[in-house]
Enzyme design. Structure first.
Site, PDB file in Angstrom:
ATOM      1  N   GLU A 125       0.863  -1.263  -0.028  1.00  0.00           N
ATOM      2  CA  GLU A 125       0.030   0.017  -0.132  1.00  0.00           C
ATOM      3  C   GLU A 125       0.944   1.489   0.056  1.00  0.00           C
ATOM      4  O   GLU A 125       0.557   2.523  -0.733  1.00  0.00           O
ATOM      5  CB  GLU A 125      -1.206  -0.001   1.297  1.00  0.00           C
ATOM      6  CG  GLU A 125      -1.797  -1.055   1.242  1.00  0.00           C
ATOM      7  CD  GLU A 125      -2.639  -1.334   2.449  1.00  0.00           C
ATOM      8  OE1 GLU A 125      -3.891  -1.965   2.315  1.00  0.00           O
ATOM      9  OE2 GLU A 125      -2.120  -0.794   3.495  1.00  0.00           O
ATOM     10  N   HIS A 141     -29.638  17.442  14.481  1.00  0.00           N
ATOM     11  CA  HIS A 141     -29.280  16.976  15.604  1.00  0.00           C
ATOM     12  C   HIS A 141     -29.957  15.746  16.253  1.00  0.00           C
ATOM     13  O   HIS A 141     -31.284  15.706  15.626  1.00  0.00           O
ATOM     14  CB  HIS A 141     -29.076  18.045  16.865  1.00  0.00           C
ATOM     15  CG  HIS A 141     -30.387  18.734  17.017  1.00  0.00           C
ATOM     16  ND1 HIS A 141     -31.443  18.159  17.614  1.00  0.00           N
ATOM     17  CD2 HIS A 141     -30.766  19.875  16.580  1.00  0.00           C
ATOM     18  CE1 HIS A 141     -32.464  19.014  17.440  1.00  0.00           C
ATOM     19  NE2 HIS A 141     -32.187  20.081  16.841  1.00  0.00           N
ATOM     20  N   GLU A 146     -30.128  27.789  15.065  1.00  0.00           N
ATOM     21  CA  GLU A 146     -31.590  27.803  14.941  1.00  0.00           C
ATOM     22  C   GLU A 146     -32.201  29.122  14.898  1.00  0.00           C
ATOM     23  O   GLU A 146     -31.521  29.998  15.656  1.00  0.00           O
ATOM     24  CB  GLU A 146     -32.018  26.887  15.647  1.00  0.00           C
ATOM     25  CG  GLU A 146     -33.546  26.560  15.595  1.00  0.00           C
ATOM     26  CD  GLU A 146     -34.144  26.000  14.330  1.00  0.00           C
ATOM     27  OE1 GLU A 146     -33.951  26.966  13.385  1.00  0.00           O
ATOM     28  OE2 GLU A 146     -34.582  24.732  14.313  1.00  0.00           O
TER      29      GLU A 146
END
Length: 459
Positions: free
Chosen positions: A50, A262, A338
């Site tokens: 890798e 949320h 909000e």
């Protein structure tokens, strides 16, 4: 400045055993494959192979343009975390290979991203071709490689996974490909039918999840978005797109916002208004479980590169659960907060209707109307969200960013992206801990990729 994507992989048939690597360099703006590298390296471990693939891919990118930025994508969590500096390199065989990879290009030009194995098929096929060649006593021959063809065939045969877009570059390239195929098509692209339910933008609205549209029509709609005139969506309705199919500009990879509402709070199942002017509740036990479920789902997808959250407790707590799983930090963004529902905070829709009927009626009819007591109007919220969007799009161009926020900001981002009128806010519902996604292109156009996905919450 050009941007390349390097996808690299390596494998060992025995670990240690006969090993090989594969690497591919992709133009981030167009999705075009620019270079392939593969080699049989004899007996080695998976991790060594890798790392060898990573080095080869970085060198190929440097040969193409030493000043380009490079985004490395690998399905090796070990290599990605070690090269990102989050994990220590302890194995003696890994240290020189990691140092070699770090020397190929300046550190500031290279970033690392983990992707699932199924999204690293091109490099994986190159590595297997190299190991097959080694088994025959040969080296990999690029002229005989079928890795790109096999990968393309596999992608056509398999449906795209649901969930938020993690590969913004591939999405842009796919839309351009669809545009090229249909440049001379007549007639409008079919519209998407959507159900509309009138529900107030309160905290507890729920609905059945809707997944992303993966049909050809979706690609055509994205292509039309790319071909539309340059104009940033704003609080005003979007301009009518141009008629016909024009050659698409080279827009590069979009900024992709994965929008996470949320998890539940104690107010959510009671369907009470819960904005920025209320009691700022934390997550309930159910909400914490939802946060863990969405964190696990996003970790499996492995595509989020940054996590931002509203300053309220419920969003910060949800974001912390996800960020801990992804190994990222949470950045608080005040613009994602909000709406302030004024005197309606903590009340149900029915209670507001009984106590403040005239104010509620004005609020439902006029985006400029404020909730009782001087809260924030939807128009003011839209102005704030549009400014926050523009700032974040500029800051995270070409990146995939998780925004952990609330009902009204998410609906507003979707509304603005679609150029929909303000009343559309009452025709969208968002479940707790649901995922939505919007991609933003350099010309100011946007593409809604996902809305209210809750599949990760199902047992």
């Amino acid at each position: 400045m050009r941007e390349f994507i390097v996808e690299a992989d390596g494998g060992s048939r025995g670990n240690p055993g006969p090993a090989g690597y594969g690497s591919v360099v992709i133009d981030a703006a167009t999705g075009e494959t620019l270079a392939e590298r593969a080699e049989y390296i004899g007996v080695a471990t998976n991790n060594v192979a890798e790392y060898r693939g990573l080095v080869a891919g970085l060198r190929a990118a440097r040969e193409l343009d030493p000043s380009a930025t490079v985004r490395v994508r690998m399905d090796s969590k070990l290599v990605v975390e070690q090269m990102s500096g989050r994990w220590k390199i302890k194995h003696p065989d890994m240290k020189p290979l990691a140092a070699e990879a770090a020397r190929v290009l300046p550190a500031g030009q290279v970033s690392y991203e983990w992707i699932p194995r199924e999204r690293n098929k091109h490099a994986d096929r190159l590595a297997n071709e190299a190991m097959d060649a080694g088994k025959r006593g040969e080296q990999w021959d690029p002229a005989a490689s079928r890795a790109a063809l096999d990968t393309s065939a596999a992608s056509r045969a398999l449906p795209e996974p649901s969930g938020p877009p993690g590969d913004a570059t591939a999405g842009a390239a796919k839309a351009r490909e669809a545009l090229a195929r249909t440049r001379d098509a007549d007639g409008p692209v079919p519209a998407v039918a959507e159900s509309a339910t009138s529900t107030p933008a309160s905290e507890g609205a729920t609905t059945a999840a809707t997944g992303p549209d993966t049909t050809t029509d979706a690609d055509l709609r994205a292509a039309r978005t790319l071909a539309a005139p340059s104009r940033r969506a704003s609080a005003a309705p979007a301009a009518t797109p141009s008629v016909g199919w024009a050659a698409p500009p080279d827009l590069g990879a979009p900024a992709t916002f994965v929008l996470l509402r949320h998890g539940e709070t104690p107010l959510t199942p009671q369907k009470r208004f819960s904005g920025s002017g209320g009691s700022d509740p934390s997550l309930s036990d159910v909400g914490r479980e939802q946060a863990e479920r969405v964190a696990a789902a996003l970790a499996r997808r492995g595509t989020v590169q940054h996590v931002l959250a509203s300053p309220l407790a419920r969003t910060r707590e949800t974001a912390a659960a996800v960020a801990a799983r992804l190994g990222l930090e949470v950045t608080v963004e005040d613009g994602l907060i909000e709406t302030d529902f004024g005197a309606w905070e903590g009340l149900t829709f029915g209670e507001v209707r009984d106590r403040h009927p005239d104010d509620l009626n004005r609020w439902l009819a006029d985006p400029e109307a404020e909730p009782t007591g001087g809260g924030e109007s939807f128009a003011a919220t839209a102005t704030r969200i549009a400014a926050t969007r523009d700032k974040l799009v500029a800051a995270y161009a070409g990146r995939t960013v998780l925004l952990v926020t609330h009902v009204t900001p998410i609906k507003t981002l979707v509304r603005l992206a679609l150029g929909a009128p303000p009343e559309s806010l009452f025709r969208m519902e968002l479940s707790a801990a649901s995922l939505s996604a919007v991609a933003y292109y350099a010309d100011g156009n946007a593409s809604v990729r996902l809305f209210n996905d809750t599949s990760h919450l199902r047992p």
